[in-house]
Write a protein that holds these residues in place. Sequence first.
Motif, short mmCIF file in Angstrom:
data_model
loop_
_atom_site.label_atom_id
_atom_site.label_comp_id
_atom_site.label_asym_id
_atom_site.label_seq_id
_atom_site.Cartn_x
_atom_site.Cartn_y
_atom_site.Cartn_z
N THR A 26 -0.97 -5.50 -7.45
CA THR A 26 -1.40 -4.23 -8.03
C THR A 26 -2.57 -4.41 -9.00
O THR A 26 -3.30 -3.45 -9.27
N PRO A 124 2.99 2.10 -5.18
CA PRO A 124 4.28 2.73 -5.52
C PRO A 124 5.47 1.82 -5.28
O PRO A 124 6.50 1.96 -5.95
N GLN A 150 -1.61 -4.00 -15.38
CA GLN A 150 -2.32 -2.82 -14.90
C GLN A 150 -3.34 -2.33 -15.94
O GLN A 150 -4.46 -1.97 -15.60
N SER A 399 8.41 6.67 -7.88
CA SER A 399 7.23 5.88 -8.24
C SER A 399 5.99 6.42 -7.55
O SER A 399 4.90 6.49 -8.15
N ASN A 403 2.61 7.75 -9.51
CA ASN A 403 1.30 7.15 -9.27
C ASN A 403 0.33 8.15 -8.68
O ASN A 403 -0.87 8.13 -8.99
N ARG A 406 -0.96 10.28 -11.44
CA ARG A 406 -1.91 9.53 -12.25
C ARG A 406 -3.30 9.54 -11.62
O ARG A 406 -4.31 9.75 -12.30
#
Length: 487
Positions: A26, A124, A150, A399, A403, A406
């Motif tokens: 990620t 995710p 992240q 999740s 995401n 976001r």
Amino acid sequence: METGTAPAPPRRGLVAWTLVLTSAATFMAALDNLVVTTALPVIREDLGGGLAELEWIVNGYTLPFACLLLLGAALGDRLGRRRVFGLGVLLFTAASAAAALAGSTGALIAARAAQGAGAALLVPLSLTLIAAVVPPERRGAAFGVWGAVQGMAVASGPLIGGALTEHISWQWIFWLNVPLGVALYPLVRLRLAESRGAGARLDLPGTLLASAGLFGVVLSIVRGHEHGWTSGPVLAGFLLGGAALGAFVAWELRAPAPMLPMRFFRSRAFTAVNLSSLLMYAGMFGSIFLLTQFLQLIQGYSPTEAGLRMLPWTAMPMLVAPVAGILTDRIGGRPVVAWGLGLMAVGVGWLAVLADPAVSYVSQVPAFVLCGVGMALFFAPTGAMAMGAVPAEQQGIASGVNNALREVGGALGVAVLASVFASRGGYATPRAFTDGLVPALWVGVAALVAATAAILLTPRARRAPRPPAAGQDADRPAREPVPAGRV
């Protein structure tokens, strides 16, 4: 677990491998959100193309990433999270090589879109894979490590992109991902435990409606500044995307196996965390987009120099997020996230007050530090809060929702703050730039304040029960605490 793969390592080793591999994968995806921004002038000189093409080199990644996140989570629940996560790593790696080899802006945009699709498969599922192997009482610390990585990737994108472009070539922005992805894939197959959603079925109508709706809305967001918010194509995208999302909600309310159970939103915790995530990304990404340009265009720093001067901001998530994760385990995520959002609002507001062509760098450092600390406090607990508000077997889709919102928030923030900037100022002179920058930053502050208010609506988490003392029902399996607001 699939046949033909090595047995999972012991529990402690499994947790460590899961954190390392999901964080590394990620990191690539988060880095590529902003890594290309400082290379755009060089890419334009090399490949040609106008402003619209350069914008699509950035947006070509964001659009499929945001639109396919729910699909990635649903496929993981149905086909196996490790399997789909590994496919995401492969697709992202191959697309990175294609981007490095691109000989035209069209080919580069297509490769960026494939990168976004790969990221939507792996991002995710990273949190779900962590939650599957980490005990509930330690998830805050685990997500803190994930959040640190992240935050560092998102905030250091301009520095890494600027340094590679200035000292090697822009192609190495993408070549950097290839050896990492090639090394990661076999380790994902050998060292991660497989898991699926209980009784998971692929909700094809829901998946298509959600993807189409997000595509229409996000496409209009990223085109709003270029074509005008009231232009026909932009309004059509909002209307058609909104209609598809409305049809998605209607379908999910009556579907026998919904991809996104609407009852999730009965939970104050789930709703508030996702709303605050959207608003935080809008305020912070829009501000970063303009502030990095301020350092380069107005204060005269090169891409590498600007990235280095952002280190008081970018280094904070790496240092603070693990501590924030431990705090989350002890006092709950709500106060940690609220403090983080508040610090970010103060930091961006401070920068708005200071904004002037002649402002010294030293005077901006405390505001950068506040923003970095606040970002770290936000990243660490929000994933755990979003997934803790739903049943364990549906954490993958939770999740994915978090995401996706976001990414929508980031696209919205860049578009809205850029629009405010253009309406009040511009690039003609340093004074014109700051005339546009100041009101745009205050819009970012407003989004962060609204995000703080949203997170304060979440119920206080109930303290998890202490583990039994030695000799007292030691053989009884520990029960996972039910967070407040769980549906």
